[in-house]
Write a protein that holds these residues in place. Sequence first.
Motif, PDB file in Angstrom:
ATOM      1  N   HIS A   6       0.781  -1.173   0.009  1.00 34.69           N
ATOM      2  CA  HIS A   6      -0.021   0.159  -0.062  1.00 34.69           C
ATOM      3  C   HIS A   6       0.775   1.138   0.072  1.00 34.69           C
ATOM      4  CE1 HIS A   6      -3.014  -2.921   1.298  1.00 34.69           C
ATOM      5  NE2 HIS A   6      -2.293  -3.217   1.999  1.00 34.69           N
ATOM      6  N   CYS A   7       0.296   2.365  -0.515  1.00 37.69           N
ATOM      7  CA  CYS A   7       1.030   3.434  -0.777  1.00 37.69           C
ATOM      8  C   CYS A   7       1.098   4.203   0.647  1.00 37.69           C
ATOM      9  CB  CYS A   7       0.579   4.352  -1.874  1.00 37.69           C
ATOM     10  SG  CYS A   7       1.676   5.960  -1.866  1.00 37.69           S
ATOM     11  N   GLU A   8       2.290   4.541   1.250  1.00 37.69           N
ATOM     12  CA  GLU A   8       2.346   5.283   2.485  1.00 37.69           C
ATOM     13  C   GLU A   8       1.663   6.591   2.356  1.00 37.69           C
ATOM     14  OE1 GLU A   8       3.646   6.570   6.491  1.00 37.69           O
ATOM     15  OE2 GLU A   8       3.695   4.498   5.507  1.00 37.69           O
ATOM     16  N   ILE A   9       1.878   7.276   1.040  1.00 34.66           N
ATOM     17  CA  ILE A   9       1.412   8.804   1.250  1.00 34.66           C
ATOM     18  C   ILE A   9      -0.135   8.734   0.762  1.00 34.66           C
ATOM     19  CG2 ILE A   9       1.495  10.872  -0.212  1.00 34.66           C
ATOM     20  CD1 ILE A   9       3.919  10.170   1.434  1.00 34.66           C
ATOM     21  N   CYS A  10      -0.656   8.127  -0.164  1.00 33.19           N
ATOM     22  CA  CYS A  10      -1.926   8.216  -0.542  1.00 33.19           C
ATOM     23  C   CYS A  10      -2.963   7.117  -0.323  1.00 33.19           C
ATOM     24  CB  CYS A  10      -2.005   8.697  -2.269  1.00 33.19           C
ATOM     25  SG  CYS A  10      -1.639   7.182  -3.008  1.00 33.19           S
ATOM     26  N   GLU A  36      12.569   0.461  11.236  1.00 28.12           N
ATOM     27  CA  GLU A  36      11.908   0.725   9.879  1.00 28.12           C
ATOM     28  C   GLU A  36      10.968  -0.329   9.573  1.00 28.12           C
ATOM     29  OE1 GLU A  36      15.538   2.967   7.544  1.00 28.12           O
ATOM     30  OE2 GLU A  36      15.625   0.775   7.747  1.00 28.12           O
ATOM     31  N   ARG A  37      11.243  -1.536  10.007  1.00 28.82           N
ATOM     32  CA  ARG A  37      10.476  -2.772  10.201  1.00 28.82           C
ATOM     33  C   ARG A  37       9.009  -2.473  10.655  1.00 28.82           C
ATOM     34  NH1 ARG A  37      12.349  -7.958   8.385  1.00 28.82           N
ATOM     35  NH2 ARG A  37      14.440  -7.069   8.630  1.00 28.82           N
ATOM     36  N   LYS A  38       9.194  -2.270  11.667  1.00 30.67           N
ATOM     37  CA  LYS A  38       7.860  -1.911  12.511  1.00 30.67           C
ATOM     38  C   LYS A  38       7.024  -0.780  12.171  1.00 30.67           C
ATOM     39  CE  LYS A  38       9.891  -3.216  16.980  1.00 30.67           C
ATOM     40  NZ  LYS A  38      10.312  -2.687  18.316  1.00 30.67           N
ATOM     41  N   ALA A  39       7.864   0.120  11.277  1.00 31.40           N
ATOM     42  CA  ALA A  39       6.939   1.399  10.772  1.00 31.40           C
ATOM     43  C   ALA A  39       6.347   0.995   9.329  1.00 31.40           C
ATOM     44  CB  ALA A  39       7.742   2.526  10.631  1.00 31.40           C
ATOM     45  N   ILE A  40       6.862  -0.020   8.833  1.00 28.52           N
ATOM     46  CA  ILE A  40       6.198  -0.210   7.273  1.00 28.52           C
ATOM     47  C   ILE A  40       5.851  -1.539   7.060  1.00 28.52           C
ATOM     48  CG2 ILE A  40       7.737   1.704   6.299  1.00 28.52           C
ATOM     49  CD1 ILE A  40       9.473  -0.749   4.995  1.00 28.52           C
ATOM     50  N   ILE A  41       5.953  -2.706   8.053  1.00 23.42           N
ATOM     51  CA  ILE A  41       5.320  -3.998   7.915  1.00 23.42           C
ATOM     52  C   ILE A  41       4.586  -4.208   9.012  1.00 23.42           C
ATOM     53  CG2 ILE A  41       6.036  -6.414   7.739  1.00 23.42           C
ATOM     54  CD1 ILE A  41       8.840  -5.247   6.617  1.00 23.42           C
ATOM     55  N   SER A  42       3.453  -4.840   8.887  1.00 21.60           N
ATOM     56  CA  SER A  42       2.451  -5.416   9.918  1.00 21.60           C
ATOM     57  C   SER A  42       2.089  -6.743   9.389  1.00 21.60           C
ATOM     58  CB  SER A  42       1.338  -4.531  10.115  1.00 21.60           C
ATOM     59  OG  SER A  42       0.624  -4.183   8.954  1.00 21.60           O
ATOM     60  N   CYS A  56       3.573   4.618  -4.105  1.00 21.12           N
ATOM     61  CA  CYS A  56       3.028   4.205  -5.602  1.00 21.12           C
ATOM     62  C   CYS A  56       3.683   4.954  -6.608  1.00 21.12           C
ATOM     63  CB  CYS A  56       1.495   4.316  -5.760  1.00 21.12           C
ATOM     64  SG  CYS A  56       1.026   6.160  -5.627  1.00 21.12           S
ATOM     65  N   ASP A  57       3.709   4.586  -7.855  1.00 19.03           N
ATOM     66  CA  ASP A  57       4.353   5.138  -9.012  1.00 19.03           C
ATOM     67  C   ASP A  57       3.998   6.851  -9.148  1.00 19.03           C
ATOM     68  OD1 ASP A  57       5.844   3.171  -9.541  1.00 19.03           O
ATOM     69  OD2 ASP A  57       4.494   2.595 -11.451  1.00 19.03           O
ATOM     70  N   ALA A  58       2.533   6.999  -8.794  1.00 17.31           N
ATOM     71  CA  ALA A  58       2.213   8.513  -8.787  1.00 17.31           C
ATOM     72  C   ALA A  58       2.693   9.370  -7.928  1.00 17.31           C
ATOM     73  CB  ALA A  58       0.555   8.472  -8.884  1.00 17.31           C
ATOM     74  N   ASN A  78       8.264  11.956   6.171  1.00 20.94           N
ATOM     75  CA  ASN A  78       7.656  11.812   7.374  1.00 20.94           C
ATOM     76  C   ASN A  78       8.283  11.453   8.568  1.00 20.94           C
ATOM     77  OD1 ASN A  78       5.527  13.340   6.141  1.00 20.94           O
ATOM     78  ND2 ASN A  78       4.329  11.493   5.716  1.00 20.94           N
ATOM     79  N   GLY A  79       9.705  11.447   8.563  1.00 22.93           N
ATOM     80  CA  GLY A  79      10.329  10.800   9.667  1.00 22.93           C
ATOM     81  C   GLY A  79      10.900   9.314   9.462  1.00 22.93           C
ATOM     82  N   LEU A  80      10.255   8.785   8.324  1.00 28.53           N
ATOM     83  CA  LEU A  80      10.506   7.309   8.034  1.00 28.53           C
ATOM     84  C   LEU A  80      11.377   7.204   7.119  1.00 28.53           C
ATOM     85  CD1 LEU A  80       6.828   6.098   8.333  1.00 28.53           C
ATOM     86  CD2 LEU A  80       8.673   5.954  10.050  1.00 28.53           C
ATOM     87  N   ASN A  81      12.265   6.266   6.826  1.00 27.78           N
ATOM     88  CA  ASN A  81      13.104   6.044   5.780  1.00 27.78           C
ATOM     89  C   ASN A  81      12.536   4.816   5.009  1.00 27.78           C
ATOM     90  OD1 ASN A  81      15.544   6.512   4.335  1.00 27.78           O
ATOM     91  ND2 ASN A  81      16.620   5.139   5.513  1.00 27.78           N
TER      92      ASN A  81
END
Length: 84
Positions: A6-10, A36-42, A56-58, A78-81
């Motif tokens: 899923h896109c983090e932004i939109c 980083e793993r905790k921030a982006i993977i669940s 996403c590409d957009a 947003n503070g995440l890498n």
Amino acid sequence: MKICYHCEICGADIDEIELAVVDEKKLGFDCLTGDERKAIISVDTLSDTMDVQSLCDACIKELGLDDAQDQATSFPINGLNLLH
């Protein structure tokens, strides 16, 4: 396991894949720090699903990251890498 990107932004659904065995090195997750793993993977073990936040590409284009082909593939947002 179903892996949903899923896109983090939109918030758009980017893609999903189904794997019998999750190889974190092949998926590129081995280069992430614990934070980083905790921030982006669940992971939802009951539904055998992993949700991964990416871009996403957009949004990559909107952020001007599509012109950064020769730069590192890790972008702080947003503070995440986040990885692309």
